[in-house]
Design a protein around this motif. Sequence first.
Motif, PDB file in Angstrom:
ATOM      1  N   ILE A 109       1.152 -52.030 -56.756  1.00 50.47           N
ATOM      2  CA  ILE A 109       2.253 -52.911 -57.148  1.00 50.47           C
ATOM      3  C   ILE A 109       1.921 -54.339 -56.743  1.00 50.47           C
ATOM      4  N   SER A 110       2.237 -55.280 -57.610  1.00 49.96           N
ATOM      5  CA  SER A 110       2.040 -56.692 -57.312  1.00 49.96           C
ATOM      6  C   SER A 110       3.323 -57.447 -57.608  1.00 49.96           C
ATOM      7  N   THR A 111       3.853 -58.137 -56.609  1.00 49.36           N
ATOM      8  CA  THR A 111       5.075 -58.905 -56.816  1.00 49.36           C
ATOM      9  C   THR A 111       4.743 -60.345 -57.171  1.00 49.36           C
ATOM     10  N   SER A 112       5.735 -61.073 -57.620  1.00 42.75           N
ATOM     11  CA  SER A 112       5.527 -62.459 -58.022  1.00 42.75           C
ATOM     12  C   SER A 112       5.183 -63.351 -56.834  1.00 42.75           C
ATOM     13  N   SER A 113       5.517 -62.900 -55.631  1.00 42.75           N
ATOM     14  CA  SER A 113       5.207 -63.678 -54.432  1.00 42.75           C
ATOM     15  C   SER A 113       3.791 -63.432 -53.945  1.00 42.75           C
ATOM     16  N   GLY A 114       3.103 -62.493 -54.584  1.00 45.34           N
ATOM     17  CA  GLY A 114       1.726 -62.212 -54.208  1.00 45.34           C
ATOM     18  C   GLY A 114       1.554 -60.998 -53.317  1.00 45.34           C
ATOM     19  N   THR A 115       2.659 -60.349 -52.968  1.00 44.88           N
ATOM     20  CA  THR A 115       2.579 -59.150 -52.144  1.00 44.88           C
ATOM     21  C   THR A 115       2.055 -57.980 -52.965  1.00 44.88           C
ATOM     22  N   THR A 116       1.205 -57.181 -52.345  1.00 41.52           N
ATOM     23  CA  THR A 116       0.677 -56.000 -53.019  1.00 41.52           C
ATOM     24  C   THR A 116       0.931 -54.759 -52.162  1.00 41.52           C
ATOM     25  N   HIS A 117       1.080 -53.652 -52.845  1.00 41.34           N
ATOM     26  CA  HIS A 117       1.270 -52.370 -52.174  1.00 41.34           C
ATOM     27  C   HIS A 117       0.413 -51.348 -52.905  1.00 41.34           C
ATOM     28  N   TYR A 118      -0.121 -50.406 -52.150  1.00 42.67           N
ATOM     29  CA  TYR A 118      -0.980 -49.384 -52.720  1.00 42.67           C
ATOM     30  C   TYR A 118      -0.549 -47.996 -52.260  1.00 42.67           C
ATOM     31  N   ALA A 119      -0.762 -47.030 -53.127  1.00 41.54           N
ATOM     32  CA  ALA A 119      -0.592 -45.642 -52.719  1.00 41.54           C
ATOM     33  C   ALA A 119      -1.670 -45.332 -51.681  1.00 41.54           C
ATOM     34  N   ASP A 120      -1.333 -44.471 -50.748  1.00 43.35           N
ATOM     35  CA  ASP A 120      -2.295 -44.118 -49.693  1.00 43.35           C
ATOM     36  C   ASP A 120      -3.587 -43.568 -50.285  1.00 43.35           C
ATOM     37  N   SER A 121      -3.472 -42.871 -51.391  1.00 40.65           N
ATOM     38  CA  SER A 121      -4.634 -42.216 -51.983  1.00 40.65           C
ATOM     39  C   SER A 121      -5.648 -43.206 -52.562  1.00 40.65           C
ATOM     40  N   VAL A 122      -5.250 -44.450 -52.786  1.00 38.85           N
ATOM     41  CA  VAL A 122      -6.168 -45.422 -53.380  1.00 38.85           C
ATOM     42  C   VAL A 122      -6.451 -46.614 -52.482  1.00 38.85           C
ATOM     43  N   LYS A 123      -5.808 -46.672 -51.329  1.00 34.93           N
ATOM     44  CA  LYS A 123      -6.026 -47.791 -50.417  1.00 34.93           C
ATOM     45  C   LYS A 123      -7.502 -47.912 -50.046  1.00 34.93           C
ATOM     46  N   GLY A 124      -7.986 -49.152 -50.093  1.00 31.23           N
ATOM     47  CA  GLY A 124      -9.382 -49.397 -49.766  1.00 31.23           C
ATOM     48  C   GLY A 124     -10.330 -49.181 -50.932  1.00 31.23           C
ATOM     49  N   ARG A 125      -9.822 -48.618 -52.032  1.00 34.22           N
ATOM     50  CA  ARG A 125     -10.677 -48.371 -53.193  1.00 34.22           C
ATOM     51  C   ARG A 125     -10.226 -49.159 -54.423  1.00 34.22           C
ATOM     52  N   PHE A 126      -8.932 -49.327 -54.580  1.00 36.77           N
ATOM     53  CA  PHE A 126      -8.387 -50.024 -55.744  1.00 36.77           C
ATOM     54  C   PHE A 126      -7.875 -51.398 -55.335  1.00 36.77           C
ATOM     55  N   ILE A 127      -7.990 -52.338 -56.256  1.00 42.67           N
ATOM     56  CA  ILE A 127      -7.481 -53.684 -56.029  1.00 42.67           C
ATOM     57  C   ILE A 127      -6.671 -54.125 -57.240  1.00 42.67           C
ATOM     58  N   ILE A 128      -5.419 -54.520 -56.991  1.00 38.77           N
ATOM     59  CA  ILE A 128      -4.577 -55.036 -58.063  1.00 38.77           C
ATOM     60  C   ILE A 128      -4.548 -56.557 -57.960  1.00 38.77           C
ATOM     61  N   SER A 129      -4.612 -57.198 -59.112  1.00 38.32           N
ATOM     62  CA  SER A 129      -4.551 -58.659 -59.129  1.00 38.32           C
ATOM     63  C   SER A 129      -3.817 -59.106 -60.388  1.00 38.32           C
ATOM     64  N   ARG A 130      -3.334 -60.330 -60.347  1.00 33.33           N
ATOM     65  CA  ARG A 130      -2.576 -60.850 -61.472  1.00 33.33           C
ATOM     66  C   ARG A 130      -3.089 -62.213 -61.885  1.00 33.33           C
ATOM     67  N   ASP A 131      -2.998 -62.456 -63.174  1.00 31.93           N
ATOM     68  CA  ASP A 131      -3.225 -63.785 -63.735  1.00 31.93           C
ATOM     69  C   ASP A 131      -1.884 -64.192 -64.326  1.00 31.93           C
ATOM     70  N   ASN A 132      -1.119 -64.928 -63.542  1.00 27.85           N
ATOM     71  CA  ASN A 132       0.245 -65.249 -63.980  1.00 27.85           C
ATOM     72  C   ASN A 132       0.270 -66.138 -65.222  1.00 27.85           C
ATOM     73  N   ALA A 133      -0.727 -66.976 -65.362  1.00 30.84           N
ATOM     74  CA  ALA A 133      -0.774 -67.848 -66.535  1.00 30.84           C
ATOM     75  C   ALA A 133      -0.961 -67.049 -67.822  1.00 30.84           C
ATOM     76  N   GLU A 134      -1.630 -65.898 -67.692  1.00 30.18           N
ATOM     77  CA  GLU A 134      -1.900 -65.057 -68.857  1.00 30.18           C
ATOM     78  C   GLU A 134      -0.988 -63.835 -68.903  1.00 30.18           C
ATOM     79  N   ASN A 135      -0.041 -63.740 -67.952  1.00 31.15           N
ATOM     80  CA  ASN A 135       0.850 -62.561 -67.885  1.00 31.15           C
ATOM     81  C   ASN A 135       0.059 -61.262 -67.873  1.00 31.15           C
ATOM     82  N   THR A 136      -0.985 -61.253 -67.095  1.00 26.21           N
ATOM     83  CA  THR A 136      -1.901 -60.122 -67.067  1.00 26.21           C
ATOM     84  C   THR A 136      -2.015 -59.545 -65.662  1.00 26.21           C
TER      85      THR A 136
END
Length: 118
Positions: A49-76
């Motif tokens: 999960i990625s919030t508009s403030s930049g906070t991210t949260h991960y499921a325990d099963s993917v922590k350390g392996r997955f990275i979520i990021s956002r490009d707010n200018a591109e709504n991506t």
Amino acid sequence: VQLQAFGGGLVQSGGSLRVSCTASGSIDKINVMSWYRQAPGKLREPVAISTSSGTTHYADSVKGRFIISRDNAENTVLLQMNSLKPEDTAVYYCYAEILFRQRRDDYWGQGTLVTVSS
């Protein structure tokens, strides 16, 4: 509003894959952008999960392996998946909580299949 997911595919265990999702349409602000997944015979579960403030949260099963990021200018929103395991095999769905003219709505992408072979 539409959420269009890209990426996914077949990868060997230990490999990497990236999925992306772009929102388009009537959007004033996107509060939350997230990724969920649903494996065969299982319920849909949150992955990252990625919030508009930049906070991210991960499921325990993917922590350390997955990275979520956002490009707010591109709504991506992007999900970089590393060290993939066969148990990561699932249909991955993007989700966005979108504001337009002070109305808040939830939107889902069409899903993209990620298959990790052992």
